[in-house]
Design an enzyme around this catalytic site. Structure first.
Site, PDB file in Angstrom:
ATOM      1  N   CYS A   1      15.713  13.981 -10.456  1.00 22.38           N
ATOM      2  CA  CYS A   1      14.509  13.953 -11.285  1.00 22.38           C
ATOM      3  C   CYS A   1      14.583  14.999 -12.407  1.00 22.38           C
ATOM      4  CB  CYS A   1      13.295  14.103 -10.380  1.00 22.38           C
ATOM      5  SG  CYS A   1      11.852  13.296 -11.060  1.00 22.38           S
TER       6      CYS A   1
ATOM      7  N   HIS B   1      13.842  11.041  -5.711  1.00 23.48           N
ATOM      8  CA  HIS B   1      14.010  12.224  -4.859  1.00 23.48           C
ATOM      9  C   HIS B   1      14.604  11.825  -3.512  1.00 23.48           C
ATOM     10  CE1 HIS B   1      11.719  15.348  -7.098  1.00 23.48           C
ATOM     11  NE2 HIS B   1      11.169  14.284  -7.650  1.00 23.48           N
TER      12      HIS B   1
ATOM     13  N   GLU C   1      15.803  13.595  -1.250  1.00 27.94           N
ATOM     14  CA  GLU C   1      15.478  14.570  -0.194  1.00 27.94           C
ATOM     15  C   GLU C   1      14.113  14.291   0.428  1.00 27.94           C
ATOM     16  OE1 GLU C   1      15.113  15.019  -3.349  1.00 27.94           O
ATOM     17  OE2 GLU C   1      13.392  16.297  -3.757  1.00 27.94           O
TER      18      GLU C   1
HETATM   19  N1  GLN Z   1       8.166  14.763 -14.896  1.00 25.39           N
HETATM   20  C1  GLN Z   1       9.018  15.874 -14.590  1.00 25.39           C
HETATM   21  C2  GLN Z   1       9.712  16.391 -15.835  1.00 25.39           C
HETATM   22  O1  GLN Z   1       9.646  15.800 -16.840  1.00 25.39           O
HETATM   23  C3  GLN Z   1      10.041  15.499 -13.542  1.00 25.39           C
HETATM   24  C4  GLN Z   1       9.346  15.174 -12.258  1.00 25.39           C
HETATM   25  C5  GLN Z   1      10.115  15.490 -11.020  1.00 25.39           C
HETATM   26  O2  GLN Z   1      11.113  16.221 -11.010  1.00 25.39           O
HETATM   27  N2  GLN Z   1       9.618  14.981  -9.924  1.00 25.39           N
HETATM   28  O3  GLN Z   1      10.326  17.418 -15.801  1.00 25.39           O
END
Ligand code: GLN
Length: 200
Positions: free
Chosen positions: A91, A178, A180
């Protein structure tokens, strides 16, 4: 003993630790997890593999580039010096790998759009076709980014319908979900298996 560096700028680090430990058990290997807060933590750990968890990429950049940490510049230097070093960015971690925002090139060769599905209320869970581990995987998407395009050094490794949700450049993987936060440790097992292979 595999030394795994876990970037501690923000995010679900305990879930990553749990997944790494269960993956190591299943692979009958052992891991030592190093919590990385600053550049010296990284240099001292000299890890065999790295996990860059999610969080909020803007906050992670501020913390990791601050003089008190300097973790991100050192991490990107280390990764550029060693293209074989296995890395999993999830992410916001994937966003940082695809857009390091320093004078060097991309660590994962792709372009991403932050919050590609919209705001927090657009967070969702869905089955992903995880080609890299040859099976389906429960994807947890939280304010997830989207891949806009892949460079020539990247291959897709996970799909949600037609949408690419995972990309690989060398031994570096960037996931928009994610792994994890599911009870499936398949991606952590992939990371450890790759790390064993690189260091055999
Ligand atoms: N929306 C977050 C970002 O732009 C990422 C979200 C996440 O890591 N769950 O950094």
């Amino acid at each position: 003993m595999l030394r795994i560096g876990l970037v501690m700028l923000q995010g679900a680090r305990h879930a990553h630790m749990r997944a790494l430990n269960s993956a190591a058990d299943e692979l009958k290997t052992s891991v030592e997890i190093f919590e990385l807060h600053n550049n010296n933590d990284l240099i001292n750990a000299n890890p065999h593999a790295i996990i860059l968890p999610g969080g909020e990429s803007t906050t992670m950049r501020i913390i990791g580039n601050d003089n008190s940490s300097q973790l991100l510049p050192e991490l990107f230097r280390m990764l550029r010096r060693n293209s074989e070093l296995p890395v999993m960015g999830t992410c916001a971690g994937a966003i940082l790998l695809s857009d390091p925002q320093d004078e060097g090139g991309k660590i994962v060769d792709a372009s991403m759009e932050r919050n590609g599905y919209g705001s927090q209320s657009e967070s969702f869970q869905s089955i992903v076709d995880a080609e890299i581990i040859s099976r389906e995987f429960p994807g947890v998407f939280i304010r997830a980014p989207k891949f806009l395009s892949l460079g020539s050094d990247s291959v897709p490794i996970a799909l949600h319908g037609e949408e690419i949700v995972g990309v690989r450049t060398n031994n570096r993987i960037a996931l928009t979900f994610h792994p994890e936060l599911s009870d499936d440790n398949g991606f952590h097992k992939w990371l450890l298996s790759k790390t064993l292979e690189v260091n055999s």
